[in-house]
Write a protein that holds these residues in place. Structure first.
Motif, PDB file in Angstrom:
ATOM      1  N   SER A  88     172.340 157.535  31.432  1.00 60.61           N
ATOM      2  CA  SER A  88     171.065 157.154  32.043  1.00 60.61           C
ATOM      3  C   SER A  88     170.800 158.009  33.272  1.00 60.61           C
ATOM      4  CB  SER A  88     171.061 155.668  32.409  1.00 60.61           C
ATOM      5  OG  SER A  88     171.057 154.897  31.237  1.00 60.61           O
ATOM      6  N   ARG A  89     171.833 158.224  34.070  1.00 54.23           N
ATOM      7  CA  ARG A  89     171.666 159.080  35.237  1.00 54.23           C
ATOM      8  C   ARG A  89     171.264 160.493  34.798  1.00 54.23           C
ATOM      9  NH1 ARG A  89     171.846 159.706  40.288  1.00 54.23           N
ATOM     10  NH2 ARG A  89     172.466 157.573  40.688  1.00 54.23           N
ATOM     11  N   GLU A  90     171.936 160.999  33.770  1.00 48.62           N
ATOM     12  CA  GLU A  90     171.636 162.348  33.278  1.00 48.62           C
ATOM     13  C   GLU A  90     170.172 162.472  32.852  1.00 48.62           C
ATOM     14  OE1 GLU A  90     172.502 164.377  29.085  1.00 48.62           O
ATOM     15  OE2 GLU A  90     174.345 163.989  30.230  1.00 48.62           O
ATOM     16  N   VAL A  91     169.705 161.526  32.029  1.00 48.68           N
ATOM     17  CA  VAL A  91     168.347 161.650  31.502  1.00 48.68           C
ATOM     18  C   VAL A  91     167.291 161.342  32.563  1.00 48.68           C
ATOM     19  CG1 VAL A  91     169.098 161.233  29.131  1.00 48.68           C
ATOM     20  CG2 VAL A  91     168.217 159.319  30.498  1.00 48.68           C
ATOM     21  N   ASN A  98     161.996 158.692  32.385  1.00 52.17           N
ATOM     22  CA  ASN A  98     162.880 158.242  31.302  1.00 52.17           C
ATOM     23  C   ASN A  98     163.413 156.834  31.558  1.00 52.17           C
ATOM     24  OD1 ASN A  98     162.510 160.511  29.752  1.00 52.17           O
ATOM     25  ND2 ASN A  98     164.352 161.540  30.506  1.00 52.17           N
ATOM     26  N   ILE A  99     163.173 156.315  32.751  1.00 52.59           N
ATOM     27  CA  ILE A  99     163.555 154.931  33.034  1.00 52.59           C
ATOM     28  C   ILE A  99     162.925 153.979  32.016  1.00 52.59           C
ATOM     29  CG2 ILE A  99     161.657 154.518  34.670  1.00 52.59           C
ATOM     30  CD1 ILE A  99     163.645 152.768  36.271  1.00 52.59           C
ATOM     31  N   GLN A 100     161.762 154.327  31.498  1.00 51.41           N
ATOM     32  CA  GLN A 100     161.057 153.462  30.556  1.00 51.41           C
ATOM     33  C   GLN A 100     161.852 153.193  29.276  1.00 51.41           C
ATOM     34  OE1 GLN A 100     157.576 155.322  28.671  1.00 51.41           O
ATOM     35  NE2 GLN A 100     158.398 157.301  29.342  1.00 51.41           N
ATOM     36  N   SER A 129     164.527 165.550  26.744  1.00 58.56           N
ATOM     37  CA  SER A 129     165.589 165.216  27.702  1.00 58.56           C
ATOM     38  C   SER A 129     166.376 163.981  27.295  1.00 58.56           C
ATOM     39  CB  SER A 129     165.008 165.034  29.113  1.00 58.56           C
ATOM     40  OG  SER A 129     164.067 163.980  29.135  1.00 58.56           O
ATOM     41  N   MET A 130     165.963 163.311  26.223  1.00 59.13           N
ATOM     42  CA  MET A 130     166.656 162.104  25.746  1.00 59.13           C
ATOM     43  C   MET A 130     167.592 162.401  24.573  1.00 59.13           C
ATOM     44  SD  MET A 130     165.798 159.506  27.635  1.00 59.13           S
ATOM     45  CE  MET A 130     166.157 158.070  26.630  1.00 59.13           C
TER      46      MET A 130
END
Length: 147
Positions: A88-91, A98-100, A129-130
């Motif tokens: 999660s930190r990476e994306v 990308n938090i969504q 990026s995901m």
């Protein structure tokens, strides 16, 4: 090192068959509860903790008459939600929006039709990026399905 891992993830995703409509699913000829157990273990084997289990099948069955439903949709259906701190930190470092997509979900369902397979899958993220999250979800589904 990060670029090598991302490149490997991208290569595996491109080589993996998908339904092409934004969902990656595997049909399994197995008992529903066995596949649910496999999903739980596959998530935990990645060092992750399940945050929530949504019992969608039970909810739809319970509310069927209240909303005018006329047929059973599933024998059972569940969605497992979880997150990965490192990925999660990476994306999110790549794109804050990308938090969504967090938490991430893997679903398991069996249609109400006689002889329907158990389906395990996830929604693929179109955002480049995901890719690492798609790869993680793909690994979980493959392990749960016995691939």
């Amino acid at each position: 090192m990060r670029q090598t891992i991302m490149g490997a993830c991208a290569a595996l995703l491109l080589a993996t068959p998908s339904l092409g409509d934004g969902f990656y699913t595997v049909d399994v000829d197995a008992d529903f509860e066995d596949i649910v157990f496999n999903v739980e273990m596959a998530i935990e084997n990645q060092g992750l903790v399940i945050d929530d289990v949504s019992y969608v099948g039970q909810m739809l069955d319970r509310t069927k008459e209240d909303v005018g439903g006329e047929k059973d949709l599933f024998t059972d259906a569940r969605i497992f939600s979880f997150c990965s701190a490192s990925l999660s930190r990476e994306v999110m470092e790549a794109k804050l929006r990308n938090i969504q997509f967090c938490p991430y979900n893997v679903y398991v369902y069996q249609a109400a039709e006689e002889g329907a397979p158990v389906v395990v899958g996830y929604r693929e993220f179109n955002e480049p990026s995901m890719r690492s999250i798609n790869y993680l979800l793909q690994q979980i589904v493959a392990e749960a399905a016995g691939d």
